[in-house]
Write a protein that holds these residues in place. Structure first.
Motif, PDB file in Angstrom:
ATOM      1  N   ARG A  96       0.762  -1.453   0.037  1.00 46.38           N
ATOM      2  CA  ARG A  96       0.148  -0.153   0.132  1.00 46.38           C
ATOM      3  C   ARG A  96       1.005   1.159  -0.016  1.00 46.38           C
ATOM      4  N   GLU A  97       1.834   1.382   0.799  1.00 46.73           N
ATOM      5  CA  GLU A  97       2.865   2.358   0.943  1.00 46.73           C
ATOM      6  C   GLU A  97       3.527   2.510  -0.559  1.00 46.73           C
ATOM      7  N   GLN A  99       2.275   1.691  -3.305  1.00 50.08           N
ATOM      8  CA  GLN A  99       1.330   2.180  -4.427  1.00 50.08           C
ATOM      9  C   GLN A  99       0.920   3.781  -4.045  1.00 50.08           C
ATOM     10  N   ARG A 100       0.990   4.394  -2.707  1.00 46.42           N
ATOM     11  CA  ARG A 100       0.837   5.684  -2.579  1.00 46.42           C
ATOM     12  C   ARG A 100       1.916   6.500  -2.963  1.00 46.42           C
ATOM     13  N   ARG A 101       2.927   5.896  -2.873  1.00 50.87           N
ATOM     14  CA  ARG A 101       4.237   6.711  -3.347  1.00 50.87           C
ATOM     15  C   ARG A 101       4.210   6.904  -4.779  1.00 50.87           C
ATOM     16  N   PRO A 104      -0.122   9.189  -5.688  1.00 47.71           N
ATOM     17  CA  PRO A 104      -0.407   9.898  -4.710  1.00 47.71           C
ATOM     18  C   PRO A 104      -2.384   9.933  -4.344  1.00 47.71           C
ATOM     19  N   TYR A 106      -3.938   7.441  -4.638  1.00 46.32           N
ATOM     20  CA  TYR A 106      -4.469   6.034  -4.452  1.00 46.32           C
ATOM     21  C   TYR A 106      -5.032   5.791  -3.411  1.00 46.32           C
TER      22      TYR A 106
END
Length: 106
Positions: A96-97, A99-101, A104, A106
């Protein structure tokens, strides 16, 4: 190690084995508590802190031998399940981290 303590006769192991067991379980529980805290799983963190307090080598908790055998067995199972959960949840958290990186939104 906890399973060996629970399944074998307590007189077959020297006392130093149980001292090492306390240090290993306490250290593992502290590490698990920190990991659960980072993952915002506070219930797991509290359980690990209680486990660390029960097995702390500085101020040992004294319980009857039969109760220790029972605790060793069930807490060994708990540590296996909790460790498996931490590994899978950590991998999901890392995904998840990532994907967020990358994205943004996500």
């Amino acid at each position: 190690m906890m399973f060996l303590a629970a399944l074998a006769d307590a007189q077959t192991f020297p006392y130093v084995y149980y001292q090492v067991l306390r240090v290993v379980v306490c250290g593992t529980a502290i590490y698990g508590a920190m990991k659960y805290y980072v993952l915002a799983r506070h219930g797991g963190s509290v359980m690990m802190i209680l486990l660390a307090l029960l097995f702390n080598p500085v101020a040992p908790v004294t319980l009857p031998r039969n109760l220790w055998r029972l605790l060793d067995f069930w807490l060994g199972i708990f540590l296996l399940v909790a460790g498996n959960y931490l590994v899978t949840d950590s991998e999901a958290h890392a995904f998840r981290e990532e994907q967020r990186r990358r994205n943004p939104d996500y």
